[in-house]
Design a protein around this motif. Structure first.
Motif, PDB file in Angstrom:
ATOM      1  N   MET A  40     -26.130 -83.179 -35.283  1.00  0.00           N
ATOM      2  CA  MET A  40     -25.738 -84.177 -34.282  1.00  0.00           C
ATOM      3  C   MET A  40     -26.121 -83.703 -32.880  1.00  0.00           C
ATOM      4  SD  MET A  40     -24.233 -86.743 -35.844  1.00  0.00           S
ATOM      5  CE  MET A  40     -23.278 -87.471 -34.544  1.00  0.00           C
ATOM      6  N   TYR A  41     -27.358 -83.281 -32.739  1.00  0.00           N
ATOM      7  CA  TYR A  41     -27.810 -82.675 -31.490  1.00  0.00           C
ATOM      8  C   TYR A  41     -27.715 -83.618 -30.292  1.00  0.00           C
ATOM      9  CZ  TYR A  41     -29.945 -79.503 -34.881  1.00  0.00           C
ATOM     10  OH  TYR A  41     -30.177 -78.647 -35.920  1.00  0.00           O
ATOM     11  N   THR A  42     -28.047 -84.873 -30.502  1.00  0.00           N
ATOM     12  CA  THR A  42     -28.050 -85.799 -29.371  1.00  0.00           C
ATOM     13  C   THR A  42     -26.661 -85.891 -28.750  1.00  0.00           C
ATOM     14  OG1 THR A  42     -27.711 -87.702 -30.834  1.00  0.00           O
ATOM     15  CG2 THR A  42     -29.986 -87.131 -30.266  1.00  0.00           C
ATOM     16  N   ASP A  43     -25.655 -85.969 -29.585  1.00  0.00           N
ATOM     17  CA  ASP A  43     -24.282 -86.050 -29.095  1.00  0.00           C
ATOM     18  C   ASP A  43     -23.885 -84.782 -28.343  1.00  0.00           C
ATOM     19  OD1 ASP A  43     -21.725 -87.699 -29.204  1.00  0.00           O
ATOM     20  OD2 ASP A  43     -21.050 -85.730 -29.905  1.00  0.00           O
ATOM     21  N   LEU A  44     -24.346 -83.646 -28.804  1.00  0.00           N
ATOM     22  CA  LEU A  44     -23.990 -82.383 -28.164  1.00  0.00           C
ATOM     23  C   LEU A  44     -24.666 -82.247 -26.801  1.00  0.00           C
ATOM     24  CD1 LEU A  44     -24.022 -80.102 -31.315  1.00  0.00           C
ATOM     25  CD2 LEU A  44     -22.097 -81.328 -30.291  1.00  0.00           C
ATOM     26  N   PHE A  45     -25.882 -82.753 -26.664  1.00  0.00           N
ATOM     27  CA  PHE A  45     -26.535 -82.754 -25.348  1.00  0.00           C
ATOM     28  C   PHE A  45     -25.834 -83.735 -24.411  1.00  0.00           C
ATOM     29  CE2 PHE A  45     -29.774 -80.155 -27.037  1.00  0.00           C
ATOM     30  CZ  PHE A  45     -30.364 -79.548 -25.941  1.00  0.00           C
ATOM     31  N   GLU A  46     -25.416 -84.862 -24.934  1.00  0.00           N
ATOM     32  CA  GLU A  46     -24.677 -85.818 -24.109  1.00  0.00           C
ATOM     33  C   GLU A  46     -23.348 -85.227 -23.662  1.00  0.00           C
ATOM     34  OE1 GLU A  46     -24.757 -89.347 -26.526  1.00  0.00           O
ATOM     35  OE2 GLU A  46     -26.773 -89.860 -25.854  1.00  0.00           O
ATOM     36  N   CYS A  47     -22.774 -84.352 -24.461  1.00  0.00           N
ATOM     37  CA  CYS A  47     -21.550 -83.648 -24.068  1.00  0.00           C
ATOM     38  C   CYS A  47     -21.824 -82.800 -22.821  1.00  0.00           C
ATOM     39  CB  CYS A  47     -21.057 -82.785 -25.225  1.00  0.00           C
ATOM     40  SG  CYS A  47     -19.558 -81.845 -24.887  1.00  0.00           S
ATOM     41  N   PHE A  48     -22.936 -82.092 -22.799  1.00  0.00           N
ATOM     42  CA  PHE A  48     -23.316 -81.294 -21.627  1.00  0.00           C
ATOM     43  C   PHE A  48     -23.520 -82.203 -20.421  1.00  0.00           C
ATOM     44  CE2 PHE A  48     -26.816 -78.449 -19.663  1.00  0.00           C
ATOM     45  CZ  PHE A  48     -25.909 -77.815 -18.845  1.00  0.00           C
ATOM     46  N   SER A  49     -24.169 -83.327 -20.622  1.00  0.00           N
ATOM     47  CA  SER A  49     -24.370 -84.290 -19.545  1.00  0.00           C
ATOM     48  C   SER A  49     -23.032 -84.787 -18.997  1.00  0.00           C
ATOM     49  CB  SER A  49     -25.194 -85.480 -20.060  1.00  0.00           C
ATOM     50  OG  SER A  49     -25.378 -86.436 -19.055  1.00  0.00           O
ATOM     51  N   GLN A  50     -22.072 -85.030 -19.898  1.00  0.00           N
ATOM     52  CA  GLN A  50     -20.761 -85.510 -19.460  1.00  0.00           C
ATOM     53  C   GLN A  50     -20.026 -84.449 -18.653  1.00  0.00           C
ATOM     54  OE1 GLN A  50     -19.629 -88.749 -19.841  1.00  0.00           O
ATOM     55  NE2 GLN A  50     -18.167 -88.026 -18.301  1.00  0.00           N
ATOM     56  N   VAL A  51     -20.164 -83.189 -19.035  1.00  0.00           N
ATOM     57  CA  VAL A  51     -19.528 -82.114 -18.258  1.00  0.00           C
ATOM     58  C   VAL A  51     -20.103 -82.090 -16.847  1.00  0.00           C
ATOM     59  CG1 VAL A  51     -19.154 -79.619 -18.085  1.00  0.00           C
ATOM     60  CG2 VAL A  51     -18.971 -80.749 -20.306  1.00  0.00           C
ATOM     61  N   THR A  52     -21.418 -82.289 -16.725  1.00  0.00           N
ATOM     62  CA  THR A  52     -22.041 -82.359 -15.402  1.00  0.00           C
ATOM     63  C   THR A  52     -21.512 -83.568 -14.627  1.00  0.00           C
ATOM     64  OG1 THR A  52     -24.046 -81.346 -16.323  1.00  0.00           O
ATOM     65  CG2 THR A  52     -24.232 -82.397 -14.153  1.00  0.00           C
ATOM     66  N   THR A  53     -21.447 -84.694 -15.290  1.00  0.00           N
ATOM     67  CA  THR A  53     -20.920 -85.913 -14.656  1.00  0.00           C
ATOM     68  C   THR A  53     -19.478 -85.710 -14.207  1.00  0.00           C
ATOM     69  OG1 THR A  53     -22.411 -87.341 -15.908  1.00  0.00           O
ATOM     70  CG2 THR A  53     -20.388 -88.363 -15.075  1.00  0.00           C
ATOM     71  N   ASP A  54     -18.672 -85.081 -15.045  1.00  0.00           N
ATOM     72  CA  ASP A  54     -17.275 -84.827 -14.686  1.00  0.00           C
ATOM     73  C   ASP A  54     -17.176 -83.911 -13.465  1.00  0.00           C
ATOM     74  OD1 ASP A  54     -16.455 -86.464 -16.764  1.00  0.00           O
ATOM     75  OD2 ASP A  54     -15.967 -84.801 -18.117  1.00  0.00           O
ATOM     76  N   ALA A  55     -18.087 -82.959 -13.352  1.00  0.00           N
ATOM     77  CA  ALA A  55     -18.107 -82.089 -12.177  1.00  0.00           C
ATOM     78  C   ALA A  55     -18.444 -82.897 -10.926  1.00  0.00           C
ATOM     79  CB  ALA A  55     -19.112 -80.950 -12.370  1.00  0.00           C
ATOM     80  N   ILE A  56     -19.358 -83.838 -11.054  1.00  0.00           N
ATOM     81  CA  ILE A  56     -19.694 -84.713  -9.914  1.00  0.00           C
ATOM     82  C   ILE A  56     -18.478 -85.555  -9.529  1.00  0.00           C
ATOM     83  CG2 ILE A  56     -21.100 -86.701  -9.202  1.00  0.00           C
ATOM     84  CD1 ILE A  56     -23.392 -85.418 -10.935  1.00  0.00           C
ATOM     85  N   LYS A  57     -17.755 -86.050 -10.520  1.00  0.00           N
ATOM     86  CA  LYS A  57     -16.577 -86.891 -10.248  1.00  0.00           C
ATOM     87  C   LYS A  57     -15.543 -86.178  -9.381  1.00  0.00           C
ATOM     88  CE  LYS A  57     -16.536 -89.429 -14.594  1.00  0.00           C
ATOM     89  NZ  LYS A  57     -15.735 -89.599 -15.821  1.00  0.00           N
ATOM     90  N   ILE A  58     -15.430 -84.860  -9.554  1.00  0.00           N
ATOM     91  CA  ILE A  58     -14.426 -84.128  -8.770  1.00  0.00           C
ATOM     92  C   ILE A  58     -15.071 -83.337  -7.618  1.00  0.00           C
ATOM     93  CG2 ILE A  58     -12.746 -84.011 -10.646  1.00  0.00           C
ATOM     94  CD1 ILE A  58     -13.634 -81.055 -11.066  1.00  0.00           C
ATOM     95  N   LYS A  59     -16.330 -83.672  -7.359  1.00  0.00           N
ATOM     96  CA  LYS A  59     -17.106 -83.035  -6.281  1.00  0.00           C
ATOM     97  C   LYS A  59     -17.155 -81.509  -6.410  1.00  0.00           C
ATOM     98  CE  LYS A  59     -16.970 -86.646  -2.829  1.00  0.00           C
ATOM     99  NZ  LYS A  59     -16.774 -86.967  -1.420  1.00  0.00           N
ATOM    100  N   ASP A  60     -17.313 -81.065  -7.647  1.00  0.00           N
ATOM    101  CA  ASP A  60     -17.497 -79.650  -7.931  1.00  0.00           C
ATOM    102  C   ASP A  60     -18.996 -79.375  -7.841  1.00  0.00           C
ATOM    103  OD1 ASP A  60     -17.783 -77.101  -8.968  1.00  0.00           O
ATOM    104  OD2 ASP A  60     -16.572 -77.471 -10.758  1.00  0.00           O
ATOM    105  N   SER A  61     -19.469 -79.192  -6.625  1.00  0.00           N
ATOM    106  CA  SER A  61     -20.903 -79.036  -6.408  1.00  0.00           C
ATOM    107  C   SER A  61     -21.451 -77.767  -7.051  1.00  0.00           C
ATOM    108  CB  SER A  61     -21.249 -79.085  -4.923  1.00  0.00           C
ATOM    109  OG  SER A  61     -20.625 -78.029  -4.237  1.00  0.00           O
TER     110      SER A  61
END
Length: 128
Positions: A40-61
Motif C-alpha cells: 500500500m505504498y501510495t497510501d504511505l506516501f500520502e501519509c508523509f504528505s499529510q504530515v507536511t500539510t499538518d505542519a503547514i496548518k500549524i505554521k511549523d515552518s
C-alpha cells in the motif's frame, strides 16, 4: 531493481530521515492492517504528505521546510518510479484540506521551485 523494491527503499529512507514520520507511517500500517505483501505504498506516501500539510496548518515552518527540501532534493536525482511517487502521492495532495487562503499562501512560500512546478502541473497556477 523492480518498482516495489525502489519504493520500499524510498520509504525506508524517509523513515530513517524522519523517524517521527516513520512512526506515523508504521502506525498507519497497523491501523489499516497493512501487511508487507499488501504493498500500500501510495497510501504511505500520502501519509508523509499529510504530515507536511499538518505542519503547514500549524505554521511549523521547520518541519514543513525539512520535508519539502528533502523531497525537492530527492526529485533532482529521482528515478522514474521515485519521481512518480513524489509527484502523484506526495506533492499533489499537499495542502488539500487547507481552506484558509492566507495559510495556503504562507505554506506556498516554503515550497521549493521544483515542487511548485509539480503542484501547478496538477492544480494550475496558484494565485496567493
Amino acid at each position: 531493481m523492480d518498482k516495489d523494491q525502489i519504493v520500499e527503499n524510498f520509504l525506508s529512507e524517509i523513515k530513517r530521515e524522519f523517524p517521527d514520520v516513520g512512526l506515523l507511517i508504521e502506525q498507519r500500517e497497523i491501523d489499516m492492517e497493512i501487511e508487507p505483501e499488501d504493498r500500500m505504498y501510495t497510501d504511505l506516501f500520502e501519509c508523509f504528505s499529510q504530515v507536511t500539510t499538518d505542519a503547514i496548518k500549524i505554521k511549523d515552518s521547520d518541519t514543513a521546510s525539512k520535508h519539502l527540501i528533502y523531497m525537492s532534493k530527492k526529485l533532482n536525482d529521482a528515478s522514474e518510479v521515485e519521481r512518480e511517487y513524489i509527484d502523484t502521492y506526495y506533492t499533489e495532495s499537499l495542502m488539500w484540506d487547507i481552506k484558509d487562503q492566507k495559510l495556503k499562501s504562507w505554506g506556498w512560500k516554503l515550497f521549493p521551485e521544483n515542487l511548485k512546478t509539480l503542484y501547478e502541473n496538477m492544480w494550475g497556477k496558484q494565485k496567493f
